[in-house]
Scaffold this motif. Structure first.
Motif, PDB file in Angstrom:
ATOM      1  N   HIS A  85       0.843  -1.189   0.000  1.00  0.00           N
ATOM      2  CA  HIS A  85       0.000   0.000   0.000  1.00  0.00           C
ATOM      3  C   HIS A  85       0.881   1.241   0.000  1.00  0.00           C
ATOM      4  O   HIS A  85       2.079   1.159   0.226  1.00  0.00           O
ATOM      5  CB  HIS A  85      -0.897   0.024   1.235  1.00  0.00           C
ATOM      6  CG  HIS A  85      -1.946  -1.041   1.217  1.00  0.00           C
ATOM      7  ND1 HIS A  85      -3.060  -0.974   0.423  1.00  0.00           N
ATOM      8  CD2 HIS A  85      -2.034  -2.214   1.885  1.00  0.00           C
ATOM      9  CE1 HIS A  85      -3.797  -2.057   0.610  1.00  0.00           C
ATOM     10  NE2 HIS A  85      -3.194  -2.844   1.485  1.00  0.00           N
ATOM     11  N   CYS A 103      -4.323   5.989  -0.089  1.00  0.00           N
ATOM     12  CA  CYS A 103      -3.394   4.981  -0.551  1.00  0.00           C
ATOM     13  C   CYS A 103      -2.829   5.469  -1.882  1.00  0.00           C
ATOM     14  O   CYS A 103      -3.560   5.960  -2.725  1.00  0.00           O
ATOM     15  CB  CYS A 103      -4.090   3.642  -0.743  1.00  0.00           C
ATOM     16  SG  CYS A 103      -2.976   2.377  -1.349  1.00  0.00           S
ATOM     17  N   ILE A 117      -0.565   3.678  -3.866  1.00  0.00           N
ATOM     18  CA  ILE A 117      -0.062   2.632  -4.748  1.00  0.00           C
ATOM     19  C   ILE A 117      -1.222   1.708  -5.094  1.00  0.00           C
ATOM     20  O   ILE A 117      -1.939   1.254  -4.196  1.00  0.00           O
ATOM     21  CB  ILE A 117       1.071   1.848  -4.070  1.00  0.00           C
ATOM     22  CG1 ILE A 117       2.297   2.759  -3.968  1.00  0.00           C
ATOM     23  CG2 ILE A 117       1.399   0.574  -4.841  1.00  0.00           C
ATOM     24  CD1 ILE A 117       3.390   2.193  -3.133  1.00  0.00           C
ATOM     25  N   CYS A 163      -3.442  -0.970  -5.243  1.00  0.00           N
ATOM     26  CA  CYS A 163      -3.351  -2.180  -4.436  1.00  0.00           C
ATOM     27  C   CYS A 163      -4.509  -3.129  -4.738  1.00  0.00           C
ATOM     28  O   CYS A 163      -4.719  -4.101  -4.029  1.00  0.00           O
ATOM     29  CB  CYS A 163      -3.331  -1.807  -2.957  1.00  0.00           C
ATOM     30  SG  CYS A 163      -4.754  -0.843  -2.440  1.00  0.00           S
ATOM     31  N   HIS A 177      -8.673   0.331  -4.885  1.00  0.00           N
ATOM     32  CA  HIS A 177      -7.585   1.173  -4.404  1.00  0.00           C
ATOM     33  C   HIS A 177      -7.919   2.672  -4.365  1.00  0.00           C
ATOM     34  O   HIS A 177      -7.653   3.332  -3.369  1.00  0.00           O
ATOM     35  CB  HIS A 177      -6.329   0.921  -5.240  1.00  0.00           C
ATOM     36  CG  HIS A 177      -5.465   2.099  -5.372  1.00  0.00           C
ATOM     37  ND1 HIS A 177      -4.718   2.576  -4.315  1.00  0.00           N
ATOM     38  CD2 HIS A 177      -5.264   2.972  -6.396  1.00  0.00           C
ATOM     39  CE1 HIS A 177      -4.078   3.667  -4.707  1.00  0.00           C
ATOM     40  NE2 HIS A 177      -4.397   3.923  -5.957  1.00  0.00           N
ATOM     41  N   MET A 218      -9.447   3.928  -1.098  1.00  0.00           N
ATOM     42  CA  MET A 218      -8.800   3.646   0.186  1.00  0.00           C
ATOM     43  C   MET A 218      -8.383   4.971   0.808  1.00  0.00           C
ATOM     44  O   MET A 218      -7.350   5.539   0.470  1.00  0.00           O
ATOM     45  CB  MET A 218      -7.602   2.726  -0.063  1.00  0.00           C
ATOM     46  CG  MET A 218      -6.949   2.226   1.188  1.00  0.00           C
ATOM     47  SD  MET A 218      -5.859   0.863   0.774  1.00  0.00           S
ATOM     48  CE  MET A 218      -4.876   0.795   2.264  1.00  0.00           C
TER      49      MET A 218
HETATM   50 CU   LIG Z   1      -4.032   0.400  -0.833  1.00  0.00          CU
END
Ligand SMILES: [Cu+2]
Ligand code: SF4
Lengths: 661, 133
Positions: free
Chosen positions: A89, A125, A127, A129, A133, A136
Motif C-alpha cells: 500500500h 493509498c 499505490i 493495491c 484502491h 482507500m
Molecule cells: Cu491500498
C-alpha cells in the motif's frame, strides 16, 4: 432614463455582493486558518525534536486504513506507524510531500510530522493495491477544526443574505440580481463565431463527425473492458468513462446543455440503420424500422431516473470492474439500437438512458439553448419543417416541436431544426442559468418524474461523495458487494458475489434507495407543507408546491455534482491520462507518457467546493422565491414560504459542507 | 375529370415567388417548371415506397418550397407568406398528383400535362405583363 440607470446600479451592486459572497469563503477561511499566515505555507514541517511525538498506529489493508478517522491537535507532533497486513500500500497525506510505500507485512514509520494547519485532510493509498484502491481513504482532522466552523458560518450567512435579498429586492425576472430574461442570439449577434457556428451546425456531416470518434472510443472501451487489466483505475474503460467522462459531463451541462447527446454513440447505430443513411437525408422518407408508437405512459423520466438510481446502486461495482462496465455499455448500446428499430425516434434517450435522464434534467440550468427566434412565426407557419422534416433534414428525432419548445430537458441538440427551418427562425441562445426554470416548475403539474430525478440526484451526490472520498470503509464494502477482489472474464466466477457479499450490497441498495426515493422526498414534502402553512394560502395544494419547489434541486444538485466532478479530476486525473497511453493496462506506453499519481491541490479542494455549494444554495433560495411569487402573487407569502424552504436547503448544504470541510 | 391536375394556384405562387426571382438569362420550359417536375418525381417515389398519403403530401409542400428556394439561389425565405403559399400549393398539388398516379395515369403523361399547362400559363401571364407595360 434615470430609472433605468438606477436599476443598473442596483444590479451591479447585487452582482458584486453575490460575487463577494462566493469568493469570501476562499479568502476568509484562508485568513482564519492561517492565523499565522507564513506558517500555512509549510504547514507540515518535519520536526527536529523527536522526543515528544505521539505515535499513531495505523493498519493498511485492502482497502482501508484503520483507524479511518484520525484526530490530531494543532501543532502536535505525530509519528505514523503504518503496517500493511496484505499487499503493498501507499501512504499519502493531501497536499504534502508525505509519500511512503508500505510493503506487505511490514511496518513503516512516517514522521515526526507537525500539523500547523487546522481542518480535514485525506490520507490516501498511493499505490494501486487492487480494484478499490482509489477508494482507500482515511480522514485526518487537525483540531480545532476552524475550517469547518468557518464553512458552516458562511453557509448560514449565505442563506440569510439571499433571504434578505429576496425580501427587499427579489423580483420575478431577477436571479441573484441578474435579469434572467436577457438572452443573446449567438448565431446572429456574436461576430465571426456566430455565423461560423451556424455554418458548421447546418452542415449535415457534423453529427457523424462528432459521433465517429466517440464510437471508436466505445469500441476501445469494449475491448479494454473485456480483455484488459481487471484493475479499474488501470483500465481505459473505467479510467476514461468513470473519471474523465463522468466529470466532464457535469461541466458540459452548464455550458452546453445536452451537447453530449449530439455526439453520443449509443443511439447512433440504430439511427443510421433506421435512416439508411450516415449523413444525408433520404428523399424517400422510409424508416428501416417497425414504426411503432412509443407508449404515452413511458414518455417521461421515470425509467431514466430509476435506471440512474440502479446504475448508482452498482456504482462501486461498475467503477472497479472493467468487465461489468463493458457489459453495461453493451446493454445500453444494444437497447439504443433495437429501440430505434422499433420506434424510429430518440425514445431511448428521452426515457431510458440513465445519462440522458440526468443530463436532460439538469440541462435547464444550462446557459445554452436551442430555440426559435420568434415563436409567433412558428405558430403562423403550417409547414412546420422542424417537426415534419424537409429535404434538408429530419423532423425532430426527439419528438419536440422545436419552434415552440420552452425547455432544454428533451432537446438533444441534434440541430436538425436548424437545418430544416426555411425561415431561418431557429437559433442558439446564450442565457442566464435556469432562465426558464420557474416557468417550467409551475407548468409541470401532477408529473413527478423530474421531481424524483431531483431527489435521486441530490441524494446520490452525497452518497457518491461518501463512497468515493469518505473515510467509511463499511459503506464501500457494502456497495462493493463485499467482494474485495476484482475480476476479468478469465475469473468471471469472482464476479458472482458470495451470499454474504450480496447481503451486504442489499444494505447499501436499501439505504440509498430509501434515502433517495422515500426519506428525502418525504422531508421535502413536509417542508412544502410547512411552507404552505407559513404562506397562509388555501387554494394551492401542497402537492403542487412540492412539485414546483422540487425543481430548485436541479441547480442546487448540479453545483454539488460539479464540485464532486472537480474533486474527481483533481485527485484522479492521472488515471485517465495514463489510460490513453496504456489503454489495456498492460504496461504499454503508446504516447510516451506515464504520470505518477498525485492529486492536484488536494488541500484546496474544499475551498473550491464551498463556493459551488453556496452558489447552489443561493440559486435554490432565489428560485424558490420566484416560484412562490408566481404561485401567490404577493411578496409576503412568497417570502414566508421561501424562508421555510431555506431551512431545508441550508440543512442539506450543511450536510454536504460537513462531508467536505 | 379523372386525373385533372389544376396548376392555376401554383402558377400564381410561382409568378410571385419563383419566376420573378430566377436570374437565368434564357427562361426555358424546363426552368419554369423544374420544381414541379422534381415534386412529381418525389411523389412517384413515395407511392412506390408505400408511404402514407397524408404525411407525404404535407411533406411535399416543404419539398416544393425548398426546391423553389434552391431554384432562386436562396437559403431561406424571410417572407412567411411565401413559405405558407408554396407549402399550401405544393401540398394541394401533391394530393392531385398522388390521386392521378394511383388512378393509373402514367408519370410521363402527368408531367407532360403539368409542364404544358404551366408553360402556357407562364407565357400568358408574361404576355399580359408585357402588353400592360
Ligand atoms: Cu491500498
Ligand atoms: S440520452 Fe443517453 S443515449 Fe441518448 S444521446 Fe444522450 S447520453 Fe446518449
Amino acid at each position: 432614463m434615470a430609472k433605468i440607470n438606477k436599476f443598473r446600479r442596483g444590479n451591479i451592486i447585487f452582482i458584486l455582493i453575490i460575487l463577494m459572497l462566493l469568493l469570501a469563503p476562499l479568502g476568509i477561511s484562508y485568513f482564519i486558518i492561517s492565523g499565522q499566515a507564513q506558517k500555512v505555507l509549510r504547514a507540515f514541517e518535519l520536526s527536529d525534536e523527536d522526543g515528544e511525538a505521539r505515535v499513531i498506529e495505523i493498519t493498511a489493508s485492502q482497502f482501508q486504513f484503520n483507524p479511518n478517522v484520525i484526530h490530531v491537535d494543532l501543532g502536535e507532533k505525530i509519528i505514523f506507524r503504518v503496517t500493511s497486513t496484505d499487499v503493498m500500500h501507499g501512504f499519502y497525506i493531501d497536499g504534502k510531500d508525505v509519500f511512503a510505500e508500505v510493503p506487505p507485512g511490514e511496518t513503516v514509520e512516517i514522521g515526526p510530522l507537525q500539523f500547523n494547519q487546522p481542518g480535514k485532510f485525506k490520507i490516501r493509498c498511493a499505490i494501486t493495491c487492487g480494484p478499490l484502491h482509489p477508494f482507500m481513504i482515511a480522514d485526518l482532522i487537525v483540531e480545532p477544526d476552524y475550517t469547518l466552523f468557518v464553512f458552516v458560518a458562511l453557509t448560514v450567512l449565505t442563506a440569510i443574505t439571499v433571504l434578505l435579498y429576496v425580501k427587499t429586492k427579489g423580483r420575478e425576472d431577477r436571479i441573484l440580481g441578474i435579469n434572467r430574461k436577457v438572452k443573446i442570439d449567438v448565431l446572429k449577434r456574436v461576430r465571426i463565431i456566430g455565423p461560423l457556428l451556424k455554418r458548421v451546425l447546418q452542415w449535415r456531416g457534423i453529427h457523424f463527425v462528432l459521433i465517429l470518434p466517440n464510437l471508436l472510443f466505445f469500441m476501445l472501451i469494449f475491448a479494454t473492458g473485456f480483455f484488459g487489466n481487471p484493475t479499474g483505475n488501470k483500465n481505459f474503460s473505467i479510467a476514461v468513462v468513470w473519471i474523465l467522462w463522468f466529470a466532464l459531463i457535469e461541466f458540459m451541462i452548464i455550458f452546453a446543455s445536452r451537447t453530449w447527446c449530439t455526439m453520443c454513440p449509443l443511439p447512433a447505430v440504430g439511427e443510421w440503420i433506421a435512416r439508411r443513411r450516415f449523413i444525408g437525408v433520404h428523399n424517400v422518407r422510409k424508416w428501416f424500422s417497425l414504426n411503432k408508437k412509443w407508449p404515452k405512459s413511458l414518455d417521461n423520466m421515470w425509467i431514466g431516473a430509476l435506471s440512474f438510481l440502479v446504475m448508482s446502486l452498482m456504482i462501486l461495482w461498475l467503477v472497479t470492474r472493467p468487465v461489468v462496465s463493458a457489459i453495461l455499455f453493451l446493454i445500453l448500446i444494444v437497447m439504443g439500437t433495437v429501440l430505434y428499430l422499433i420506434v424510429p425516434a430518440r425514445h431511448f434517450c428521452r426515457s431510458i438512458c440513465p445519462a440522458g435522464a440526468y443530463i436532460g434534467y439538469h440541462s435547464n440550468e444550462s446557459i445554452f439553448e436551442v430555440r426559435s427566434r420568434s415563436k409567433a412565426i412558428c405558430d403562423a407557419h403550417p409547414g412546420k419543417e422542424c417537426i415534419r422534416g424537409s429535404p434538408k433534414g429530419y423532423g425532430c428525432p426527439w419528438k419536440l416541436y422545436p419552434g415552440g419548445n420552452q425547455e432544454n430537458t428533451y432537446c438533444g441538440q441534434c440541430y436538425e431544426c436548424l437545418k430544416n427551418c426555411p425561415l431561418d427562425n431557429m437559433t442558439i441562445k446564450a442565457r442566464m442559468i435556469g432562465e426558464d426554470l420557474p416557468e417550467k416548475a409551475i407548468r409541470t403539474k401532477n408529473n413527478y418524474d423530474e421531481s424524483w430525478m431531483g431527489f435521486i440526484r441530490f441524494s446520490l451526490v452525497i452518497f457518491y461523495t461518501l463512497a468515493f472520498f469518505g473515510p467509511y470503509w463499511f459503506l464501500k464494502d457494502w456497495g462493493n458487494m463485499g467482494n474485495a477482489y476484482g475480476a476479468n472474464l478469465a475469473s468471471i466466477n469472482l464476479l458472482t458475489p458470495t451470499m454474504g457479499g450480496f447481503q451486504k450490497w442489499l444494505n447499501w441498495a436499501l439505504l440509498v434507495s430509501f434515502v433517495a426515493l422515500i426519506a428525502f422526498p418525504a422531508i421535502f414534502y413536509g417542508f412544502s407543507w410547512l411552507a404552505r402553512k407559513a404562506a397562509k394560502v388555501k387554494d394551492i395544494p401542497t402537492k403542487d408546491m412540492f412539485g414546483a419547489y422540487s425543481y430548485v434541486l436541479a441547480p442546487f444538485g448540479l453545483t454539488l455534482w460539479i464540485g464532486f466532478a472537480i474533486t474527481l479530476i483533481l485527485v484522479n486525473w492521472a488515471y485517465p491520462v495514463n489510460a490513453f497511453s496504456d489503454p489495456f493496462g498492460w504496461g504499454w506506453n503508446l504516447f510516451g507518457f506515464k504520470f505518477d499519481w498525485y492529486p492536484i491541490f488536494p488541500h484546496l479542494i474544499p475551498f473550491i467546493q464551498l463556493p459551488l455549494i453556496l452558489l447552489g444554495l443561493a440559486l435554490a433560495i432565489n428560485f424558490t422565491y420566484i416560484i412562490s411569487l408566481k404561485f401567490f402573487n404577493g411578496r409576503k407569502p412568497a417570502f414566508r414560504s421561501t424562508a421555510v424552504m431555506t431551512v431545508l436547503y441550508t440543512g442539506s448544504a450543511l450536510l454536504f459542507v460537513y462531508l467536505i470541510g | 375529370m379523372k386525373g385533372n391536375i389544376s396548376i392555376l394556384n401554383i402558377s400564381g405562387a410561382f409568378e410571385k415567388y419563383y419566376w420573378s426571382e430566377i436570374d437565368e438569362k434564357v427562361i426555358s420550359k424546363h426552368v419554369v417548371s423544374e420544381p414541379l417536375i422534381d415534386l412529381i418525381d418525389h411523389i412517384d417515389k413515395a407511392i412506390n415506397a408505400g408511404l402514407e398519403k397524408r404525411g407525404e403530401c404535407a411533406y411535399s409542400g416543404s419539398v416544393l418550397l425548398s426546391l423553389v428556394l434552391e431554384g432562386t439561389g436562396r437559403k431561406y425565405s424571410y417572407n412567411i407568406d411565401e413559405t405558407n403559399d408554396l407549402y399550401k400549393e405544393g401540398k394541394a398539388l401533391a394530393g392531385d398528383v398522388w390521386d392521378a398516379l394511383v388512378d393509373g395515369l402514367s408519370l410521363v403523361r402527368i408531367k407532360k400535362q403539368v409542364i404544358g399547362s404551366l408553360w402556357n400559363d407562364y407565357l400568358r401571364r408574361n404576355q399580359k405583363k408585357r402588353s400592360g407595360e
